[in-house]
Scaffold this motif. Structure first.
Motif, PDB file in Angstrom:
ATOM      1  N   GLU A 209       0.838  -1.206   0.000  1.00 16.17           N
ATOM      2  CA  GLU A 209       0.000   0.000   0.000  1.00 16.17           C
ATOM      3  C   GLU A 209       0.874   1.258   0.000  1.00 16.17           C
ATOM      4  O   GLU A 209       0.599   2.226  -0.718  1.00 16.17           O
ATOM      5  N   ASN A 210       1.944   1.223   0.789  1.00 16.06           N
ATOM      6  CA  ASN A 210       2.828   2.385   0.885  1.00 16.06           C
ATOM      7  C   ASN A 210       3.332   2.800  -0.492  1.00 16.06           C
ATOM      8  O   ASN A 210       3.324   3.973  -0.853  1.00 16.06           O
ATOM      9  N   PHE A 211       3.765   1.806  -1.287  1.00 13.90           N
ATOM     10  CA  PHE A 211       4.281   2.137  -2.619  1.00 13.90           C
ATOM     11  C   PHE A 211       3.162   2.354  -3.628  1.00 13.90           C
ATOM     12  O   PHE A 211       3.187   3.299  -4.407  1.00 13.90           O
ATOM     13  N   TYR A 216       0.552  10.246  -0.126  1.00 17.21           N
ATOM     14  CA  TYR A 216       0.230  11.185   0.968  1.00 17.21           C
ATOM     15  C   TYR A 216       1.313  11.189   2.055  1.00 17.21           C
ATOM     16  O   TYR A 216       1.527  12.181   2.727  1.00 17.21           O
ATOM     17  N   HIS A 217       2.017  10.058   2.230  1.00 19.89           N
ATOM     18  CA  HIS A 217       3.015  10.002   3.312  1.00 19.89           C
ATOM     19  C   HIS A 217       4.298  10.762   2.951  1.00 19.89           C
ATOM     20  O   HIS A 217       5.100  11.090   3.821  1.00 19.89           O
ATOM     21  N   VAL A 218       4.476  11.031   1.668  1.00 19.83           N
ATOM     22  CA  VAL A 218       5.767  11.583   1.220  1.00 19.83           C
ATOM     23  C   VAL A 218       6.020  12.954   1.845  1.00 19.83           C
ATOM     24  O   VAL A 218       7.124  13.257   2.309  1.00 19.83           O
ATOM     25  N   ASN A 221       6.718  12.061   5.820  1.00 16.54           N
ATOM     26  CA  ASN A 221       7.723  11.061   6.171  1.00 16.54           C
ATOM     27  C   ASN A 221       9.042  11.267   5.428  1.00 16.54           C
ATOM     28  O   ASN A 221      10.103  10.931   5.954  1.00 16.54           O
ATOM     29  N   HIS A 222       8.962  11.788   4.204  1.00 17.50           N
ATOM     30  CA  HIS A 222      10.189  11.993   3.418  1.00 17.50           C
ATOM     31  C   HIS A 222      10.540  13.476   3.298  1.00 17.50           C
ATOM     32  O   HIS A 222      11.275  13.873   2.389  1.00 17.50           O
ATOM     33  N   ARG A 223      10.017  14.282   4.216  1.00 19.60           N
ATOM     34  CA  ARG A 223      10.246  15.729   4.155  1.00 19.60           C
ATOM     35  C   ARG A 223      11.744  16.065   4.117  1.00 19.60           C
ATOM     36  O   ARG A 223      12.175  16.993   3.439  1.00 19.60           O
ATOM     37  N   ASP A 370      13.373   5.882   5.951  1.00 22.06           N
ATOM     38  CA  ASP A 370      12.199   6.584   6.492  1.00 22.06           C
ATOM     39  C   ASP A 370      11.019   5.620   6.603  1.00 22.06           C
ATOM     40  O   ASP A 370      10.313   5.562   7.609  1.00 22.06           O
ATOM     41  N   ASP A 371      10.797   4.870   5.509  1.00 25.62           N
ATOM     42  CA  ASP A 371       9.617   3.994   5.453  1.00 25.62           C
ATOM     43  C   ASP A 371       9.755   2.794   6.383  1.00 25.62           C
ATOM     44  O   ASP A 371       8.807   2.413   7.074  1.00 25.62           O
ATOM     45  N   THR A 372      10.947   2.185   6.382  1.00 27.03           N
ATOM     46  CA  THR A 372      11.142   0.954   7.162  1.00 27.03           C
ATOM     47  C   THR A 372      10.872   1.204   8.636  1.00 27.03           C
ATOM     48  O   THR A 372      10.297   0.364   9.342  1.00 27.03           O
TER      49      THR A 372
END
Ligand code: FES
Ligand SMILES: [Fe+2]
Length: 452
Positions: A209-211, A216-218, A221-223, A370-372
């Motif tokens: 789902e994340n990929f 929206y998480h980018v 979470n990846h700011r 970040d994701d892990t």
């Protein structure tokens, strides 16, 4: 009768009611009985990605892979055909080939020394007739073939299900987008290096789902990648563009920019390649590709892709990353991560692209880390007692209502599928969950209804 007491008809029906409203109970993410249904009814039935044709260069080239818990030996035969076998010796079931990749004429079992050729035929039995007499008919003891093998644009898939629909039907409209990513260049794409792999505390549904469906998480979470100058400079960059729902649990997001035109034409691939793209792709595919900053999406159940532009020593560089989330249980995945680049790209660009990949994804990648971190924290929370609420008495559900009542599908999108005018929507996530539920509940709800 249902196979599991704790996932009974009532529970499944409650789950369905919640999913229909865009709500996902958290207990269902890591539930052990749900996982067993997934293993058999999803991983035992669907088409699974095994590798890319460029990994098998010559007759005798092989790689070893997995379909969830089934070990697979993928080989190129002398006639150039690609075959897949259960990677298990037919004598006593030992894991036959334990190397990750290589080139061989025969595969010899490490236990008692039986050997098999590239066609999977048993060709050598230690002490042969002396110990088996005339009763041993070698033809009866060849390797067990994986029931279905198929290829699309160099991607090799297999299915454990004899009844699986043809691969091209399974991929459906995703093929049109795969043609952009994999068929744009003469000679196609090539895998560089070997797939990196590592284990993560995570559930395969959440990683997919994340990929596939969660740009929206980018923004949050990846700011840090925006601040470091290795992602596009607008902090909202991942929201611009379209999310496209393709059915069958497949879909993708195509990001552009606030103006609808990417500042990175053809994702920064060299201008010398553009006439080739224009020749190999349709005008509609070119319109999308030339204006895209990022393609990110997934093919159900567990193959995801990302084709971003990522900063490397001050330049933005494109590459293609394919990945599968091999479930090792409800709370653990083995990530397999491939780097691909156009065979026709200049060598200098390919090298920059590989460095760009290593800095962004894979075990050393900033975005990967970040994701892990977050995936592991979802697993930790899933162990909470309050998450066990299968009766949903606390209304303990997760929210998939992003974009609901805000975005309507656009009418003139150049590609197939249902396209929404933002990537910040849960329409694709909900379509993935719908497919997931159809498969895990297949036969269970209906059977029960028939017996009433
Ligand atoms: S288990 Fe392979 S030869 Fe015995
Ligand atoms: Fe991410």
């Amino acid at each position: 009768m249902l196979v599991k007491d704790s996932v009974n008809k009532q529970t499944l029906q409650k789950l369905k009611e919640k999913l229909d409203k865009g709500l996902m109970p958290q207990w269902a993410v890591t539930d052990k009985d749900i996982y067993e249904l997934e293993r058999r009814q999803i991983f035992g039935k669907t088409w699974q990605f095994l590798g890319h044709e460029s990994e098998l260069k010559e007759p005798g080239s092989y790689v070893t892979r997995w379909i969830a818990s089934d070990p697979v030996l993928l080989v190129k035969t002398n006639s150039g055909e690609i075959k897949a076998f259960l990677n298990s010796c037919t004598h006593r079931g030992a894991h036959l080939c334990t190397a990750d990749f290589g080139k061989k004429k025969t595969f010899t079992c490490p236990y008692h020394g039986w050997s098999f050729n590239l066609e999977g035929e048993l060709v050598g039995v230690v002490s042969g007739k002396k110990v088996y007499g005339e009763k041993m008919i070698k033809d009866e003891w060849g390797l067990r073939p994986i029931p279905k093998v198929g290829m699309y644009q160099g991607l090799i898939f297999a299915s454990l299900d004899h009844q699986a629909m043809p691969l091209e039907d399974y991929l459906g409209d995703m093929k049109w987008y795969l043609d952009i990513l994999l068929g744009r260049s003469d000679g196609g794409m090539e895998v560089r290096g070997v797939p990196q792999r590592w284990t993560a505390q995570a559930n395969w549904k959440m990683t997919q789902e994340n990929f596939a469906s969660d740009p929206y998480h980018v923004q949050t979470n990846h700011r840090s990648t925006v601040e470091l100058g290795i992602s596009p400079s607008d902090p909202n960059f991942a929201s611009y563009g379209h999310q496209i729902v393709l059915g069958n649990g497949h879909g993708l997001s195509i990001m552009t920019s606030a103006t609808g035109k990417s500042p990175y034409k053809y994702q920064t691939l060299p201008e010398s390649m553009w006439p080739m793209f224009q020749r190999n792709l349709s005008p509609e595919q070119n319109e999308i590709f030339s204006n895209a900053t990022v393609f990110v999406g997934g093919m159900f159940p567990n193959l995801a892709f990302d084709s971003p532009v990522h900063g490397m020593e001050g330049e933005m560089i494109n590459y293609l990353n394919l990945r599968i989330w091999r479930p090792l249980g409800p709370d653990k995945v083995e990530v397999w991560c491939w780097f691909l680049i156009d065979k026709a790209a200049p060598e200098e660009y390919k090298e920059k692209a590989y460095k760009s990949y290593v800095g962004s994804f894979g075990p050393s990648g900033t975005l990967e880390q970040d994701d892990t971190e977050v995936w592991a924290r979802i697993i930790q929370v899933s162990d909470a007692l309050m998450m066990e609420d299968k009766e949903l008495s606390y209304n303990n559900v997760n929210n998939y209502l992003l974009g609901e009542d805000v975005f309507e599908p656009v009418e003139n999108f150049p590609g197939p599928g249902v396209a929404y005018p933002s990537t910040y929507t849960d329409n694709l996530a909900r379509s993935i969950q719908k497919r997931w539920f159809e498969l895990i509940s297949k036969g269970l709800l209906d059977e029960e209804e028939d017996s009433q």
